[in-house]
Design an enzyme around this catalytic site. Structure first.
Site, PDB file in Angstrom:
ATOM      1  N   ASP A  99       7.714  -7.160   6.719  1.00  0.00           N
ATOM      2  CA  ASP A  99       8.563  -8.298   6.388  1.00  0.00           C
ATOM      3  C   ASP A  99       9.366  -8.649   7.638  1.00  0.00           C
ATOM      4  O   ASP A  99       9.996  -7.777   8.240  1.00  0.00           O
ATOM      5  CB  ASP A  99       9.501  -7.923   5.237  1.00  0.00           C
ATOM      6  CG  ASP A  99       9.734  -9.083   4.285  1.00  0.00           C
ATOM      7  OD1 ASP A  99      10.081 -10.168   4.781  1.00  0.00           O
ATOM      8  OD2 ASP A  99       9.564  -8.906   3.064  1.00  0.00           O
ATOM      9  N   ASP A 207      10.106 -14.228   6.225  1.00  0.00           N
ATOM     10  CA  ASP A 207      11.129 -14.615   5.263  1.00  0.00           C
ATOM     11  C   ASP A 207      11.710 -15.996   5.590  1.00  0.00           C
ATOM     12  O   ASP A 207      12.094 -16.249   6.739  1.00  0.00           O
ATOM     13  CB  ASP A 207      12.245 -13.565   5.339  1.00  0.00           C
ATOM     14  CG  ASP A 207      13.208 -13.634   4.173  1.00  0.00           C
ATOM     15  OD1 ASP A 207      12.788 -13.381   3.034  1.00  0.00           O
ATOM     16  OD2 ASP A 207      14.400 -13.938   4.406  1.00  0.00           O
ATOM     17  N   GLU A 269       6.979 -17.474   4.247  1.00  0.00           N
ATOM     18  CA  GLU A 269       7.627 -17.798   2.975  1.00  0.00           C
ATOM     19  C   GLU A 269       8.387 -19.102   3.168  1.00  0.00           C
ATOM     20  O   GLU A 269       9.249 -19.189   4.040  1.00  0.00           O
ATOM     21  CB  GLU A 269       8.598 -16.687   2.558  1.00  0.00           C
ATOM     22  CG  GLU A 269       9.138 -16.931   1.141  1.00  0.00           C
ATOM     23  CD  GLU A 269      10.570 -16.477   0.920  1.00  0.00           C
ATOM     24  OE1 GLU A 269      10.944 -16.268  -0.240  1.00  0.00           O
ATOM     25  OE2 GLU A 269      11.343 -16.365   1.903  1.00  0.00           O
ATOM     26  N   HIS A 342       9.361 -10.029  -5.575  1.00  0.00           N
ATOM     27  CA  HIS A 342      10.649  -9.363  -5.814  1.00  0.00           C
ATOM     28  C   HIS A 342      11.791 -10.345  -6.108  1.00  0.00           C
ATOM     29  O   HIS A 342      12.909  -9.919  -6.364  1.00  0.00           O
ATOM     30  CB  HIS A 342      11.005  -8.505  -4.597  1.00  0.00           C
ATOM     31  CG  HIS A 342      11.251  -9.351  -3.378  1.00  0.00           C
ATOM     32  ND1 HIS A 342      10.258 -10.100  -2.776  1.00  0.00           N
ATOM     33  CD2 HIS A 342      12.374  -9.604  -2.684  1.00  0.00           C
ATOM     34  CE1 HIS A 342      10.768 -10.764  -1.763  1.00  0.00           C
ATOM     35  NE2 HIS A 342      12.052 -10.484  -1.677  1.00  0.00           N
ATOM     36  N   ASP A 343      11.529 -11.645  -6.021  1.00  0.00           N
ATOM     37  CA  ASP A 343      12.561 -12.665  -6.288  1.00  0.00           C
ATOM     38  C   ASP A 343      12.344 -13.384  -7.616  1.00  0.00           C
ATOM     39  O   ASP A 343      13.120 -14.275  -7.966  1.00  0.00           O
ATOM     40  CB  ASP A 343      12.542 -13.748  -5.195  1.00  0.00           C
ATOM     41  CG  ASP A 343      12.971 -13.237  -3.831  1.00  0.00           C
ATOM     42  OD1 ASP A 343      13.756 -12.270  -3.763  1.00  0.00           O
ATOM     43  OD2 ASP A 343      12.518 -13.830  -2.833  1.00  0.00           O
TER      44      ASP A 343
END
Ligand code: ISL
Length: 576
Positions: A99, A207, A269, A342-343
């Site tokens: 990440d 991210d 993302e 995870h969000d």
């Protein structure tokens, strides 16, 4: 698309380390825990692991606030264990993608610590510092340089008393935004990325990467956003796919990957990204990123009030959205496919049904539908077991900063706490963050200590050890859809044609390439449905069933009738 790329037939598995497996009994998942579970991943058959952040971090945003990009958070392990994990994955033919969180750092990162020392510190310009609004006093309400709200409630600006300026933080105030206009920032990030590649990692999930270029004006100011609801303006048009974003990503690709041997994966993302922009980001000729995470289908159950304004989800909207992305990136570019991460809430609780009579079949149905699309599918930990949302009670059950801040702000403005909780229970990110359910023991085999967030009580029924040897399990079904992408070329690269777009129960589409066609039929509802309106229904009725999640229909039933949440994939040889 020019020549086929390895990731077109790959499946990625996301690990959120805090919640995956704990090896040392402190109640928090860690690298040792992942190392002990690599065979679970090998058995599932995934090609790549994307590891959510494991870097040193004060954990204000569960690791997305990084204080050192080139080390491992002690709670998670050490560089030595990291290297062991990387080797163990590589031995099993699984790649590891890190990440990359470089829109912001932690306020405890050395760069920011230096930047906040004084206005003329050499690192000052690495972040966004601005004076109070003209004629106003710093720290007063409304004195912020712009009216932008933060994604985690409140203003996106934090007043720094000691140097008399504000700094920008699109997320928490412990996540100051890096100033990508500054060449030194970009070079430091690229050097860090090369360091990880030299260590052996296989790429990056980036991210909020489409937010790194802000619409800074020639005079250095940043414009206000439009206020539509609440106190703050919407800054997103001023930093989503901003003016220099393509320049930065092309530069990053050149500086980090050019001339390097190996098979890498980059995925950006990108909240708010449009199809037209996604084509630009993923056009191989432009060499920016391989694929993007778009957000359209994960906002269809949100009203004008945003994330917490929960609305019913309509299947026709889901199909229209995903279908548009399939068509949009058919010729140039490539899609990422995901139901959750995870969000997001758990897939089965949002797009399927977590009612006891439908959960298993709907989890398999969702797997079939998503993995048969054209694009690279992502499995979020626990999804392969059909894990569900958590039965949250009061605010004390939540851990996520986004939920806690929203609760404080909304109830502070007089909203009914029960209404706020209702939205948090459905949409809150903690749903995805409860521990992976390995077995039916007290803490689901996640930890021998006290878990940092409660284990879902349904782990007594839903857990890995009950599923891995059961050919009828959700896990076994995931293994099959993953294998299908490896063995059936048409799944990876065939054309996509949506059928029955207006049907409010059935998700139907065809994948085709010269010589082969697949029909995917899925009843995404709690009632029986019949798909006899599809073109060539008679041929398809006689076709071979490649994959199903239910017993064959009774001879008395029409073959194209589908039980609740039944999903079938047919294969037919074609002439052309
Ligand atoms: O879930 C969200 C809040 O509504 C999204 O806006 C989310 O914050 C957005 O998708 C960006 O997510 C990424 O960056 C955040 C981090 O909190 C998320 O976990 C991460 O995936 C800031 O780094």
């Amino acid at each position: 698309m020019t020549e086929p790329q390895w990731w077109q037939s790959a499946v990625v598995y996301q690990i959120y380390p805090r919640s995956f497996a704990d090896s040392d009994g402190d109640g928090i998942g860690d690298l040792g825990g992942i190392l002990a579970k690599v065979d679970h991943l090998a058995r599932l058959g995934v090609d790549v692991v994307w590891l959510s952040p494991v870097y040193p971090s004060p954990q204000d945003d569960a690791g997305y606030d990084i204080s050192d990009f080139q080390d491992i958070e002690p709670v998670f392990g050490s560089l030595e264990i990291f290297d062991q994990l990387l080797a163990a994955l590589h031995e099993r033919g699984i790649k590891l993608v890190m990440d990359l969180v470089v829109n912001h750092t932690s306020d405890e990162h050395a760069w920011f610590q230096q930047a906040r020392r004084s206005k003329d510190d050499p690192k000052r310009d690495w972040y966004w510092w601005r004076p109070p609004r003209e004629g106003m006093t710093g720290g007063d309400p409304g004195a912020e340089p712009t009216n932008w709200g933060s994604f985690f409630s409140g203003s996106a600006w934090e007043w720094d008393e000691s140097t008399g300026e504000y700094y920008l933080h699109l997320f928490s105030k412990k996540q100051p935004d890096l100033n990508w206009e500054n060449r030194e920032v970009r070079e430091a990030v690229y050097a860090m990325m090369r360091w990880w590649l030299d260590r052996g990692v296989d790429g990056f999930r980036m991210d909020v990467i489409n937010m790194i270029s802000k619409a800074v004006q020639p005079d250095g100011s940043l414009p206000d956003g439009v206020v539509s609801h609440g106190l703050y303006g919407d800054g997103t048009p001023l930093f989503t796919d901003g003016p220099r974003i393509h320049e930065y990503l092309a530069e990053m690709n050149r500086e980090v990957f050019a001339g390097r041997d190996g098979q890498f994966l980059t995925v950006g993302e990108m909240p708010g990204v449009t199809i037209d922009e996604a084509i630009r980001y993923t056009d191989p000729a432009r060499a920016e990123v391989d694929m993007v995470f778009q957000f359209e289908h994960v906002t269809l159950d949100q009203g004008p009030g945003g994330k917490w304004d929960v609305q019913p989800l309509r299947l026709t909207d889901v199909k229209a959205s995903l279908g548009r992305w399939q068509a949009g990136l058919a010729e140039v570019g490539w899609n990422s496919l995901y139901w959750n991460n995870h969000d997001q809430p758990r897939a089965v609780s949002r797009y399927g049904s977590d009612a006891p009579e439908h959960r298993v079949r709907s989890a398999k149905c969702l797997a079939t539908v998503l993995h048969l699309h054209r694009g690279t599918p992502y499995v979020y930990q626990g999804e392969e077991l059909g894990m569900t949302n958590f039965p949250f009670g009061g605010i004390g059950d939540f851990r996520d900063i986004e939920s806690l801040n929203h609760y404080a702000e909304a109830t502070g403005h007089g909203e009914d706490p029960e209404d706020v909780l209702k939205a948090l229970r459905y949409m809150g990110r903690d749903n995805a963050r409860t521990p992976v359910q390995w077995d039916d023991s007290a803490n689901a085999g996640f930890t021998t200590g006290t878990p940092w967030i409660a284990v879902n009580p349904n782990h007594t029924e839903i857990n890995a050890s009950a599923q891995i040897d059961d050919e009828d399990s959700v896990f076994a079904h995931y293994r099959r859809v993953i294998e299908l992408r490896h063995t059936e070329k048409v799944v990876a690269t065939g054309d996509f044609t949506m059928l029955l777009a207006d049907h409010d129960q059935i998700y139907a589409f065809v994948r085709s390439e010269p010589g082969t066609a697949l029909l995917v039929l899925a009843n995404m509802s709690n009632e029986t449905a019949v798909a006899d309106q599809i073109p060539d229904a008679a041929e398809w009725e006689r076709a071979e069933v490649l994959l199903t999640n239910a017993p064959s229909p009774e001879p008395s039933q029409p073959r194209l009738s589908l039980q609740p949440w039944e999903a079938r994939v047919y294969r037919r040889r074609t002439d052309g």
